[in-house]
Design an enzyme around this catalytic site. Structure first.
Site, PDB file in Angstrom:
ATOM      1  N   LYS A 135       0.838  -1.213   0.000  1.00 38.26           N
ATOM      2  CA  LYS A 135       0.000   0.000   0.000  1.00 38.26           C
ATOM      3  C   LYS A 135       0.871   1.261   0.000  1.00 38.26           C
ATOM      4  O   LYS A 135       0.655   2.163  -0.807  1.00 38.26           O
ATOM      5  CB  LYS A 135      -0.914  -0.041   1.235  1.00 38.26           C
ATOM      6  CG  LYS A 135      -1.845   1.141   1.375  1.00 38.26           C
ATOM      7  CD  LYS A 135      -3.032   0.811   2.259  1.00 38.26           C
ATOM      8  CE  LYS A 135      -2.721   0.789   3.735  1.00 38.26           C
ATOM      9  NZ  LYS A 135      -2.532   2.133   4.319  1.00 38.26           N
ATOM     10  N   SER A 136       1.850   1.310   0.888  1.00 37.87           N
ATOM     11  CA  SER A 136       2.691   2.522   0.988  1.00 37.87           C
ATOM     12  C   SER A 136       3.415   2.788  -0.328  1.00 37.87           C
ATOM     13  O   SER A 136       3.518   3.935  -0.780  1.00 37.87           O
ATOM     14  CB  SER A 136       3.751   2.335   2.075  1.00 37.87           C
ATOM     15  OG  SER A 136       3.147   2.254   3.330  1.00 37.87           O
ATOM     16  N   GLY A 139      -5.075   7.871   5.417  1.00 38.64           N
ATOM     17  CA  GLY A 139      -4.138   8.762   6.101  1.00 38.64           C
ATOM     18  C   GLY A 139      -2.906   9.040   5.252  1.00 38.64           C
ATOM     19  O   GLY A 139      -2.378  10.154   5.248  1.00 38.64           O
ATOM     20  N   ARG A 194      -8.723  11.943  12.714  1.00 40.64           N
ATOM     21  CA  ARG A 194      -7.280  11.703  12.883  1.00 40.64           C
ATOM     22  C   ARG A 194      -6.478  13.001  12.895  1.00 40.64           C
ATOM     23  O   ARG A 194      -6.836  13.988  12.252  1.00 40.64           O
ATOM     24  CB  ARG A 194      -6.800  10.737  11.789  1.00 40.64           C
ATOM     25  CG  ARG A 194      -7.523   9.400  11.936  1.00 40.64           C
ATOM     26  CD  ARG A 194      -7.058   8.386  10.959  1.00 40.64           C
ATOM     27  NE  ARG A 194      -5.674   8.017  11.192  1.00 40.64           N
ATOM     28  CZ  ARG A 194      -4.970   7.255  10.364  1.00 40.64           C
ATOM     29  NH1 ARG A 194      -5.530   6.814   9.251  1.00 40.64           N
ATOM     30  NH2 ARG A 194      -3.724   6.945  10.636  1.00 40.64           N
ATOM     31  N   GLN A 246       4.764   9.068   7.525  1.00 43.72           N
ATOM     32  CA  GLN A 246       3.866   9.960   6.783  1.00 43.72           C
ATOM     33  C   GLN A 246       4.300  11.409   6.959  1.00 43.72           C
ATOM     34  O   GLN A 246       4.316  12.182   6.000  1.00 43.72           O
ATOM     35  CB  GLN A 246       2.422   9.770   7.246  1.00 43.72           C
ATOM     36  CG  GLN A 246       1.863   8.415   6.829  1.00 43.72           C
ATOM     37  CD  GLN A 246       0.440   8.185   7.276  1.00 43.72           C
ATOM     38  OE1 GLN A 246      -0.110   8.938   8.090  1.00 43.72           O
ATOM     39  NE2 GLN A 246      -0.169   7.126   6.777  1.00 43.72           N
ATOM     40  N   ASP A 298       1.925  -1.168  11.724  1.00 41.95           N
ATOM     41  CA  ASP A 298       0.606  -1.576  11.220  1.00 41.95           C
ATOM     42  C   ASP A 298       0.270  -3.024  11.568  1.00 41.95           C
ATOM     43  O   ASP A 298      -0.834  -3.487  11.278  1.00 41.95           O
ATOM     44  CB  ASP A 298       0.556  -1.403   9.696  1.00 41.95           C
ATOM     45  CG  ASP A 298       0.505   0.069   9.304  1.00 41.95           C
ATOM     46  OD1 ASP A 298       0.110   0.903  10.136  1.00 41.95           O
ATOM     47  OD2 ASP A 298       0.872   0.377   8.154  1.00 41.95           O
ATOM     48  N   ARG A 349      -6.254   1.541  18.106  1.00 42.57           N
ATOM     49  CA  ARG A 349      -6.038   0.093  17.953  1.00 42.57           C
ATOM     50  C   ARG A 349      -5.731  -0.615  19.265  1.00 42.57           C
ATOM     51  O   ARG A 349      -5.914  -1.834  19.370  1.00 42.57           O
ATOM     52  CB  ARG A 349      -4.941  -0.178  16.915  1.00 42.57           C
ATOM     53  CG  ARG A 349      -5.452   0.089  15.517  1.00 42.57           C
ATOM     54  CD  ARG A 349      -4.463  -0.256  14.439  1.00 42.57           C
ATOM     55  NE  ARG A 349      -5.119  -0.139  13.134  1.00 42.57           N
ATOM     56  CZ  ARG A 349      -4.482   0.040  11.976  1.00 42.57           C
ATOM     57  NH1 ARG A 349      -3.157   0.113  11.958  1.00 42.57           N
ATOM     58  NH2 ARG A 349      -5.149   0.131  10.850  1.00 42.57           N
ATOM     59  N   ARG A 387      -7.698  -3.355   9.619  1.00 45.00           N
ATOM     60  CA  ARG A 387      -6.768  -4.297  10.240  1.00 45.00           C
ATOM     61  C   ARG A 387      -7.354  -4.956  11.494  1.00 45.00           C
ATOM     62  O   ARG A 387      -6.987  -6.083  11.841  1.00 45.00           O
ATOM     63  CB  ARG A 387      -5.436  -3.611  10.546  1.00 45.00           C
ATOM     64  CG  ARG A 387      -4.754  -3.088   9.286  1.00 45.00           C
ATOM     65  CD  ARG A 387      -3.284  -2.834   9.483  1.00 45.00           C
ATOM     66  NE  ARG A 387      -2.767  -1.880   8.513  1.00 45.00           N
ATOM     67  CZ  ARG A 387      -2.451  -2.168   7.241  1.00 45.00           C
ATOM     68  NH1 ARG A 387      -2.584  -3.403   6.794  1.00 45.00           N
ATOM     69  NH2 ARG A 387      -1.998  -1.231   6.442  1.00 45.00           N
TER      70      ARG A 387
HETATM   71  C1  S3P Z   1       2.513   4.816   6.270  1.00 40.28           C
HETATM   72  C2  S3P Z   1       3.063   5.115   7.485  1.00 40.28           C
HETATM   73  C3  S3P Z   1       2.492   4.675   8.771  1.00 40.28           C
HETATM   74  C4  S3P Z   1       1.498   3.543   8.588  1.00 40.28           C
HETATM   75  C5  S3P Z   1       0.566   3.777   7.450  1.00 40.28           C
HETATM   76  C6  S3P Z   1       1.318   3.960   6.152  1.00 40.28           C
HETATM   77  C7  S3P Z   1       3.145   5.329   5.042  1.00 40.28           C
HETATM   78  O1  S3P Z   1       1.837   5.758   9.390  1.00 40.28           O
HETATM   79  O2  S3P Z   1       0.774   3.345   9.769  1.00 40.28           O
HETATM   80  O3  S3P Z   1      -0.345   2.691   7.297  1.00 40.28           O
HETATM   81  O4  S3P Z   1       2.811   4.853   3.946  1.00 40.28           O
HETATM   82  O5  S3P Z   1       3.992   6.225   5.166  1.00 40.28           O
HETATM   83  P1  S3P Z   1       2.641   6.794  10.357  1.00 40.28           P
HETATM   84  O6  S3P Z   1       3.673   7.390   9.540  1.00 40.28           O
HETATM   85  O7  S3P Z   1       1.607   7.783  10.799  1.00 40.28           O
HETATM   86  O8  S3P Z   1       3.154   5.950  11.493  1.00 40.28           O
END
Ligand code: S3P
Length: 444
Positions: free
Chosen positions: A28-29, A102, A130, A177, A323, A354, A395
């Protein structure tokens, strides 16, 4: 007249053994980032193995709404992006709806802050709770005209920026993020942007910047880039998502018997906290066929059913497994003894809280938990039967679905629609390897 809405319930029955050989869908990322970088690049990029989950499609639709031509994903999850260059995006005609994602809202805020047009990003009920000040604050320091709603949550409103200025930003929390948001804005800023993180987090942005030819220096937990560079189109192969694989790693471990092969799992060292943690719990997992998928390491995993033992989770593994905790908590519930987690307050601001959502569900299923502000103690035991609320969190839904491998009766899981945000084929793959999950659409 009130409008009728519906939601998806999973009914997960005790099952097993867990056996088979499956390929894990795209990360996903990395899928999000591939669309962002390819859109801002000069030339045409080909993306293989894109994750067609709702979150990544939201990112794709946002760039389409800003004038980027994108074809796909086709039936093999190939995507073709005709990049418009760093300054080629056009103003969207309406608010960009990023749904539950997010990653979309936080990374896009860094890009939108550097544009010469105004924009707004909106999301769903869960995203609207959030915290967004974590991106708004550094972007304002860079000179962006960005604001959140009262309470520091979405929608985010961004007015056209004058020239952004680089900053030297120590991240207040270990967040990929936020790191990525500042780096993306840094590409549009005058000067040298430096981000320092308190703990190592996923480095997909740094790797992909390099793949698209944008110079970036990484020195331990410090990342540096100069504004004003450009991205050059390239081909991206997205590895399988270790976060999705985790549900099958834990399923394979907690099953009474069996061995399960998971193909094409991303093995980026900033993502493998789950393997460190389950190994500490005694897991029997073989890592085979280690190779590269583009700029990311991948491997196949062979997971053997194992009686796990509780452990104290190392602080350094928390951001590397951020995650994966809903599934790890299920492993803990099936382990002998106590598993302890601390320094994980970030879990409280994910798609749900969570720590609390898992504790509530585990207690309904007869497992002893003690909740702390920043973690939880879970004592392994016999999972019983009952109805648990996923709190619309993909999740949490998948974690309780796999827990049925060790429950004494059916587990009913409410509000599972959002599984489609990250893992649309979860139920199909789960049933293929020996779980017994049925889905029901419930009218409300
Ligand atoms: C992600 C970073 C994580 C993760 C999210 C995806 C990313 O969040 O929980 O599912 O793709 O950079 P945080 O950076 O807020 O920890």
């Amino acid at each position: 007249m009130t409008q009728q809405s519906s939601s998806l319930t999973f009914h997960a029955k005790p099952a097993g053994p867990v056996n088979g050989d499956i390929t894990i869908p795209g990360d996903k990322s990395i899928s999000h980032r591939s669309i962002m970088f390819a859109s801002l690049a000069e030339g045409t990029s080909h993306i293989r193995g894109f994750l067609p989950g709702q979150d990544c499609l939201a990112t794709m639709n946002a760039f389409k709404a800003m004038g980027v031509e994108i074809q796909g994903p086709d039936e093999n999850n190939n995507v073709v992006v005709n990049g418009v260059g760093m300054h080629g995006l056009t103003a969207p005609t309406q608010a960009l709806d990023v749904g539950n994602s997010g990653t979309s809202i936080r990374l896009l805020s860094g890009i939108l802050a550097g544009q010469s047009f105004a924009s707004e990003m909106i999301g769903d009920e869960s995203l609207n709770k959030r915290p967004m000040m974590r991106v708004v604050t550094p972007l304002q320091q860079m000179g962006a005209n960005i604001s959140a709603a009262d309470g520091g949550t979405p929608p985010l409103t961004i007015d056209a920026a004058s020239q952004l200025k680089a900053i030297n930003y120590p991240l207040p929390m270990a967040s990929a993020q936020v790191k990525s948001c500042v780096l993306l804005a840094g590409m549009y800023a005058e000067g040298t942007t430096v981000v320092t993180e308190p703990g190592i987090t996923r480095d997909h942005t740094e790797r992909m910047l390099k793949a698209f030819g944008y110079p970036v220096a990484v020195d331990g937990n410090k990342v540096t880039l100069q504004g004003g560079g450009k991205l050059t189109a390239c081909d991206i192969t997205v590895p399988g998502d270790i976060s999705s694989a985790t549900f099958f790693i834990i399923a394979g471990l907690i099953a009474e018997q069996g061995s399960l092969t998971l193909r094409n799992v991303g093995m980026n060292p900033t993502r493998i906290g789950v393997l460190n943690i389950v190994r500490k719990m005694g897991a029997n997992i073989e890592i085979i066929n280690e190779r590269k998928a583009g700029d990311e390491p991948v491997a196949d995993l062979v997971v053997h059913a194992t009686q796990l033992k509780g452990c104290d989770i190392d602080d350094a593994d928390v951001p590397l497994a951020i995650d994966e905790f809903p599934a790890i908590f299920i492993a803990a519930a099936c382990a002998k003894g106590v598993t302890r987690l601390r320094n994980a307050e970030e879990l409280r601001v994910k798609e749900s809280d969570r720590i609390q959502a898992m504790a509530d569900g585990l207690e309904i299923l007869g497992i002893d938990c003690t909740v702390f502000d920043d973690g939880i103690d879970i004592t392994g035991g016999q999972l019983t039967t009952g109805t648990v609320d996923s709190q619309h969190d993909h999740r949490i839904a998948m974690a309780f679905a796999i827990s049925s491998l060790r429950s004494s009766g059916t587990i009913h899981i409410l509000d599972c629609d959002n599984v489609a945000t990250s893992f649309p084929v979860f139920v199909k793959l789960a049933n293929e390897v020996g779980l017994n999950i049925t889905q029901e659409i419930v009218n409300e």
